[in-house]
Design a protein around this motif. Structure first.
Motif, short mmCIF file in Angstrom:
data_model
loop_
_atom_site.label_atom_id
_atom_site.label_comp_id
_atom_site.label_asym_id
_atom_site.label_seq_id
_atom_site.Cartn_x
_atom_site.Cartn_y
_atom_site.Cartn_z
N SER A 94 -6.46 -1.18 3.20
CA SER A 94 -5.40 -0.35 3.79
C SER A 94 -4.49 0.19 2.70
N GLY A 95 -3.63 1.12 3.08
CA GLY A 95 -2.73 1.74 2.11
C GLY A 95 -1.31 1.21 2.23
N VAL A 96 -0.63 1.09 1.10
CA VAL A 96 0.75 0.58 1.09
C VAL A 96 1.60 1.50 0.21
N CYS A 97 2.80 1.79 0.69
CA CYS A 97 3.77 2.55 -0.09
C CYS A 97 5.05 1.72 -0.20
N CYS A 98 5.48 1.46 -1.42
CA CYS A 98 6.59 0.54 -1.67
C CYS A 98 7.87 1.28 -2.04
N PHE A 99 8.99 0.75 -1.57
CA PHE A 99 10.31 1.30 -1.83
C PHE A 99 11.24 0.17 -2.27
N SER A 100 12.44 0.54 -2.67
CA SER A 100 13.45 -0.44 -3.03
C SER A 100 14.80 -0.01 -2.44
N GLU A 101 15.67 -0.99 -2.25
CA GLU A 101 17.04 -0.67 -1.85
C GLU A 101 17.87 -0.21 -3.05
N ASN B 53 5.09 18.89 -3.01
CA ASN B 53 4.48 19.00 -1.68
C ASN B 53 4.95 17.96 -0.68
N ASP B 54 5.88 17.09 -1.08
CA ASP B 54 6.42 16.05 -0.18
C ASP B 54 5.32 15.18 0.42
N LEU B 55 4.30 14.88 -0.40
CA LEU B 55 3.20 14.03 0.05
C LEU B 55 3.42 12.60 -0.44
N LEU B 56 3.48 11.68 0.49
CA LEU B 56 3.68 10.27 0.18
C LEU B 56 2.32 9.60 0.04
N TYR B 57 2.05 8.98 -1.11
CA TYR B 57 0.75 8.40 -1.41
C TYR B 57 0.74 6.91 -1.08
N PHE B 58 -0.37 6.43 -0.50
CA PHE B 58 -0.51 5.03 -0.13
C PHE B 58 -1.58 4.37 -1.00
N SER B 59 -1.14 3.40 -1.79
CA SER B 59 -2.01 2.74 -2.76
C SER B 59 -2.74 1.55 -2.14
N SER B 60 -3.81 1.13 -2.80
CA SER B 60 -4.51 -0.09 -2.40
C SER B 60 -3.80 -1.30 -2.98
N PRO B 61 -3.59 -2.35 -2.19
CA PRO B 61 -3.00 -3.59 -2.73
C PRO B 61 -3.83 -4.20 -3.85
N VAL B 62 -5.09 -3.80 -3.96
CA VAL B 62 -5.95 -4.32 -5.03
C VAL B 62 -5.34 -4.01 -6.40
N GLY C 239 -5.76 3.84 5.56
CA GLY C 239 -6.54 3.46 4.40
C GLY C 239 -5.90 3.82 3.08
N ALA C 240 -6.31 3.10 2.05
CA ALA C 240 -5.81 3.37 0.70
C ALA C 240 -6.23 4.77 0.27
N GLY C 241 -5.34 5.44 -0.45
CA GLY C 241 -5.61 6.80 -0.89
C GLY C 241 -5.12 7.86 0.07
N ALA C 242 -4.64 7.45 1.24
CA ALA C 242 -4.12 8.42 2.21
C ALA C 242 -2.81 9.02 1.71
N LYS C 243 -2.55 10.25 2.15
CA LYS C 243 -1.30 10.94 1.82
C LYS C 243 -0.65 11.43 3.12
N LEU C 244 0.63 11.14 3.25
CA LEU C 244 1.37 11.52 4.45
C LEU C 244 2.37 12.62 4.10
N LYS C 245 2.25 13.74 4.78
CA LYS C 245 3.15 14.86 4.55
C LYS C 245 4.49 14.59 5.23
N LEU C 246 5.57 14.59 4.45
CA LEU C 246 6.91 14.32 4.97
C LEU C 246 7.68 15.62 5.19
N PRO C 247 8.55 15.64 6.17
CA PRO C 247 9.47 16.77 6.29
C PRO C 247 10.34 16.85 5.03
N ALA C 248 10.69 18.04 4.63
CA ALA C 248 11.38 18.24 3.35
C ALA C 248 12.74 17.55 3.29
#
Length: 285
Positions: free
Chosen positions: A128-135, A40-49, A223-232
């Protein structure tokens, strides 16, 4: 840095040290949360906790060491306009009188007040919500830590398309979400609560011990737990872990075949005579 169309589009155009791709590692969890992103191309945002670094988003910020006139000027000219629109001189004057009258109760140099400010700052960060990536898509430790001992998968995100979409999302929804590269420090930072960018800066500082991750992150204030729909078309490649089981490999191949957009598929492999991984294209899927 906050993400906005003008500044970041210019930086992308000028090629100012931005990566071509960002990567994110996933495991095949028992609750099948991985389908959010795969199907579904949904990006999840976790809690820093829930992060594995107890200092992450929890740095100390100092509000001490300033006299009454400095604090009064800061509250009236910096904080008040952020809380109230169309602040005029009469409103500023009333605020100054109120602060003058109540300063013995408001003084941030007092331990209880300082602790309250710290508490409010940390609560805001940790809710708040955080989504982490790497190079990197070939880091042995990250495959071990974040992709279930090399049995998960890693997704490739087109950096330019990701930034432009977040810019658009912010603009359409009146938001200020942050996308930034982590700032790794050898020593604990001294952060003043009176500098405008301190709050945002504190979200992107970690110990140098974590520098091998080459992390970027999106800080999502919805907020934490949010999901962002991305273009495919933002996600354009999948990398399978070297120890993925056959059922999960077959499942990902099926997902790729059914995607409306063209997506590349790779499987990680050991580099001969080196402690290193490399992606090998999977042709027949």
């Amino acid at each position: 840095m906050s993400v906005n169309n003008k500044d970041d589009s210019e930086r992308i155009k000028n090629g100012d040290c931005y990566p071509r791709y960002l990567y994110k590692y996933f495991s095949f969890d028992s609750k099948h949360h991985y389908n959010d992103i795969l199907l579904n191309d949904l990006l999840y945002f976790s809690s820093p906790v829930n992060f594995n670094d107890p200092f992450d988003c929890s740095l100390s910020i100092s509000y001490k060491g300033k006299d009454k006139e400095f604090v009064k000027n800061y509250l009236v000219n910096e904080i008040l306009p952020l809380q109230v629109s169309n602040v005029d001189e009469e409103m500023k004057h009333k605020a100054e009188l109120f602060i003058e009258e109540k300063y013995s109760e408001l003084d941030p140099n007092l331990t209880d007040n300082h602790n309250m400010l710290q508490h409010n700052y940390l609560n805001g960060n940790l809710s708040s919500g955080v989504c982490c990536f790497s190079e990197l898509n070939n880091n042995i430790l990250m495959w071990g830590h974040y992709a279930d001992k090399h049995s998960g998968f890693c997704l490739r995100f087109n950096y330019t398309k990701l930034v432009k979409y977040i810019c658009k999302h912010n603009e359409e929804n009146g938001l200020t979400n942050y996308l930034g590269k982590m700032d790794y420090r050898l020593s604990y930072p001294k952060l003043s609560g009176y500098k405008r960018d301190t709050m945002a800066k504190s979200l992107f500082i970690k110990s140098f011990d974590w520098s091998y991750e080459k992390e970027w992150r999106i800080f999502y204030f919805e907020g934490a737990g949010a999901k962002l729909k991305l273009p495919a078309n933002i996600i354009d490649a999948i990398y399978l872990g070297i120890q993925i089981n056959q059922d999960n490999e077959d499942y990902v191949k099926k997902v790729v075949r059914n995607k409306p957009n063209k997506m590349k598929l790779y499987k990680m492999s050991k580099v001969e005579n080196r402690f290193a991984l490399k992606p090998v294209p999977l042709i027949n899927i």
